[in-house]
Design a protein around this motif. Structure first.
Motif, mmCIF file in Angstrom:
data_model
loop_
_atom_site.group_PDB
_atom_site.id
_atom_site.type_symbol
_atom_site.label_atom_id
_atom_site.label_comp_id
_atom_site.label_asym_id
_atom_site.label_seq_id
_atom_site.Cartn_x
_atom_site.Cartn_y
_atom_site.Cartn_z
ATOM 1 N N ARG A 165 1.270 -1.334 0.036
ATOM 2 C CA ARG A 165 -0.110 0.199 -0.443
ATOM 3 C C ARG A 165 0.627 1.194 0.297
ATOM 4 N NH1 ARG A 165 -3.062 -2.060 3.869
ATOM 5 N NH2 ARG A 165 -4.301 -3.053 3.072
ATOM 6 N N GLU A 166 1.930 1.242 0.988
ATOM 7 C CA GLU A 166 2.980 2.136 1.163
ATOM 8 C C GLU A 166 3.893 2.781 0.063
ATOM 9 O OE1 GLU A 166 5.781 1.661 4.446
ATOM 10 O OE2 GLU A 166 3.946 1.913 5.396
ATOM 11 N N GLU A 167 4.032 1.207 -0.758
ATOM 12 C CA GLU A 167 4.876 1.623 -2.286
ATOM 13 C C GLU A 167 3.680 1.837 -3.324
ATOM 14 O OE1 GLU A 167 6.697 -1.229 -5.681
ATOM 15 O OE2 GLU A 167 6.696 -2.219 -3.612
ATOM 16 N N ALA A 168 2.400 1.931 -3.635
ATOM 17 C CA ALA A 168 1.717 1.985 -4.125
ATOM 18 C C ALA A 168 1.089 3.193 -4.191
ATOM 19 C CB ALA A 168 0.079 1.314 -3.990
ATOM 20 N N ALA A 169 1.093 4.179 -3.147
ATOM 21 C CA ALA A 169 0.971 5.614 -2.968
ATOM 22 C C ALA A 169 1.921 6.310 -3.231
ATOM 23 C CB ALA A 169 0.735 5.724 -1.177
ATOM 24 N N GLN A 170 3.229 5.806 -3.068
ATOM 25 C CA GLN A 170 4.654 6.608 -3.326
ATOM 26 C C GLN A 170 4.651 6.951 -4.778
ATOM 27 O OE1 GLN A 170 8.427 4.593 -2.200
ATOM 28 N NE2 GLN A 170 9.189 6.194 -3.269
ATOM 29 N N VAL A 171 4.499 5.682 -5.880
ATOM 30 C CA VAL A 171 4.041 5.448 -6.933
ATOM 31 C C VAL A 171 3.360 6.103 -8.018
ATOM 32 C CG1 VAL A 171 2.956 3.706 -9.178
ATOM 33 C CG2 VAL A 171 4.814 2.989 -7.021
ATOM 34 N N HIS A 172 2.045 6.318 -6.612
ATOM 35 C CA HIS A 172 0.746 7.357 -7.298
ATOM 36 C C HIS A 172 1.337 8.864 -7.104
ATOM 37 C CE1 HIS A 172 -3.474 8.511 -7.553
ATOM 38 N NE2 HIS A 172 -3.513 8.850 -7.117
ATOM 39 N N SER A 173 1.419 9.599 -6.494
ATOM 40 C CA SER A 173 2.537 10.293 -6.175
ATOM 41 C C SER A 173 3.448 10.601 -7.528
ATOM 42 C CB SER A 173 3.102 10.537 -4.570
ATOM 43 O OG SER A 173 4.020 9.662 -4.301
ATOM 44 N N GLU A 174 4.100 10.235 -7.450
ATOM 45 C CA GLU A 174 5.187 9.739 -8.666
ATOM 46 C C GLU A 174 4.547 9.947 -10.295
ATOM 47 O OE1 GLU A 174 8.031 7.034 -8.180
ATOM 48 O OE2 GLU A 174 8.655 7.584 -7.002
ATOM 49 N N TYR A 175 3.302 9.227 -10.136
ATOM 50 C CA TYR A 175 2.017 9.442 -10.934
ATOM 51 C C TYR A 175 1.833 11.463 -11.435
ATOM 52 C CZ TYR A 175 -1.608 8.948 -13.983
ATOM 53 O OH TYR A 175 -2.850 8.876 -14.841
ATOM 54 N N GLN A 176 1.097 11.122 -10.312
ATOM 55 C CA GLN A 176 0.304 12.474 -9.963
ATOM 56 C C GLN A 176 1.569 13.808 -10.235
ATOM 57 O OE1 GLN A 176 -2.721 13.167 -9.721
ATOM 58 N NE2 GLN A 176 -2.968 11.188 -9.487
ATOM 59 N N ALA A 177 2.511 13.459 -10.240
ATOM 60 C CA ALA A 177 3.617 14.471 -10.405
ATOM 61 C C ALA A 177 3.821 14.786 -12.071
ATOM 62 C CB ALA A 177 4.668 14.516 -9.518
ATOM 63 N N VAL A 178 4.792 13.377 -12.478
ATOM 64 C CA VAL A 178 4.343 13.472 -14.000
ATOM 65 C C VAL A 178 3.243 13.657 -14.461
ATOM 66 C CG1 VAL A 178 4.558 11.372 -16.108
ATOM 67 C CG2 VAL A 178 6.083 11.661 -13.676
ATOM 68 N N LEU A 179 2.604 13.473 -13.779
ATOM 69 C CA LEU A 179 0.875 13.620 -15.274
ATOM 70 C C LEU A 179 1.061 15.292 -14.381
ATOM 71 C CD1 LEU A 179 -1.500 13.157 -16.867
ATOM 72 C CD2 LEU A 179 -2.195 13.201 -14.382
ATOM 73 N N ALA A 180 1.774 15.819 -13.634
ATOM 74 C CA ALA A 180 0.569 17.353 -13.435
ATOM 75 C C ALA A 180 2.082 18.490 -14.919
ATOM 76 C CB ALA A 180 1.232 17.491 -12.442
ATOM 77 N N GLU A 181 3.222 17.231 -14.484
ATOM 78 C CA GLU A 181 4.137 17.643 -15.748
ATOM 79 C C GLU A 181 3.709 18.284 -16.476
ATOM 80 O OE1 GLU A 181 7.316 19.912 -15.951
ATOM 81 O OE2 GLU A 181 7.021 19.976 -14.851
ATOM 82 N N ALA A 182 3.780 16.942 -17.230
ATOM 83 C CA ALA A 182 3.098 16.502 -18.641
ATOM 84 C C ALA A 182 2.006 17.778 -18.615
ATOM 85 C CB ALA A 182 2.984 15.296 -19.147
ATOM 86 N N ARG A 183 1.387 18.447 -17.607
ATOM 87 C CA ARG A 183 -0.306 19.107 -17.964
ATOM 88 C C ARG A 183 0.910 20.321 -18.409
ATOM 89 N NH1 ARG A 183 -4.410 16.505 -13.625
ATOM 90 N NH2 ARG A 183 -5.281 15.240 -14.796
ATOM 91 N N HIS A 184 1.748 20.206 -17.891
ATOM 92 C CA HIS A 184 2.644 21.902 -16.713
ATOM 93 C C HIS A 184 3.117 21.951 -19.114
ATOM 94 C CE1 HIS A 184 4.131 25.100 -16.368
ATOM 95 N NE2 HIS A 184 4.993 25.284 -16.705
ATOM 96 N N GLU A 185 3.478 20.764 -19.205
ATOM 97 C CA GLU A 185 3.883 21.302 -20.744
ATOM 98 C C GLU A 185 3.166 21.392 -22.001
ATOM 99 O OE1 GLU A 185 7.242 20.528 -23.154
ATOM 100 O OE2 GLU A 185 7.545 21.040 -21.164
ATOM 101 N N ALA A 186 2.179 20.395 -21.937
ATOM 102 C CA ALA A 186 1.310 20.268 -22.912
ATOM 103 C C ALA A 186 0.415 21.899 -22.881
ATOM 104 C CB ALA A 186 -0.104 19.889 -22.958
ATOM 105 N N ALA A 187 0.334 22.604 -21.762
ATOM 106 C CA ALA A 187 -0.224 23.895 -21.988
ATOM 107 C C ALA A 187 0.522 24.728 -22.079
ATOM 108 C CB ALA A 187 -0.520 24.295 -20.380
ATOM 109 N N ARG A 188 1.984 24.942 -22.240
ATOM 110 C CA ARG A 188 3.318 25.419 -22.569
ATOM 111 C C ARG A 188 3.185 25.252 -24.013
ATOM 112 N NH1 ARG A 188 8.034 25.211 -24.420
ATOM 113 N NH2 ARG A 188 8.032 23.029 -24.241
#
Length: 161
Positions: free
Chosen positions: A64-87
């Motif tokens: 569960r902890e590992e999944a939460a960490q992977v999920h937070s990393e996924y969210q960070a990458v997704l946020a970066e991708a959204r930022h890049e797409a907006a740029r």
């Protein structure tokens, strides 16, 4: 001859001493059998099951902890991708606006060139038509005057006078 434990007469519920002794001995034997043989096996099975489930619980918690960490990393990458797409979208919009402005300026320049060329050509044709018509005006005036007066008027008459 049966000996009774109680001196009272209570009917079929009155305990018999020999039966009571047999029942206590049998109960003690069954109790010791359960206590010495079955209870340790039951306890060891329960302990084994507890060890397995607690190990699985800890493993599940780690997952569960590992999944939460992977999920937070996924969210960070997704946020970066959204930022890049907006740029990229903003950059494309700016480039599109610049291209439209350049095309509009080029179109305006071309329109001005065409208008200037047309105005120049129109002026040239107007001057040419005016020169042609100036030569014909005198002949038309003579023809008009002749039709109004009813006799020839113009250059031919002035020669006669």
């Amino acid at each position: 001859m049966q000996t009774h434990l109680l001196a009272l007469e209570i009917g079929p519920l009155k305990p018999n001493l020999s039966e009571m002794i047999v029942m206590v001995v049998l109960f003690a034997a069954v109790f010791l059998f359960f206590y010495k043989v079955l209870l340790p096996r039951i306890n060891s099975t329960l302990e084994e099951r507890e060890a397995q489930t607690s190990g699985k619980s800890e493993e599940a918690e780690a997952l569960r902890e590992e999944a939460a960490q992977v999920h937070s990393e996924y969210q960070a990458v997704l946020a970066e991708a959204r930022h890049e797409a907006a740029r990229i979208r903003q950059q494309a919009q700016e480039e599109g606006t610049a291209a439209i402005a350049a095309a509009r300026a080029e179109g305006n320049t071309e329109r001005e060139r065409i208008l200037a060329s047309g105005a120049e050509r129109l002026e040239t044709e107007r001057e040419s038509a005016e020169r042609e018509l100036r030569g014909d005006v005198e002949a038309w005036a003579e023809a008009l005057a002749s039709s109004v007066v009813g006799e020839p008027v113009g250059a031919g008459r002035s020669k006669r006078v």
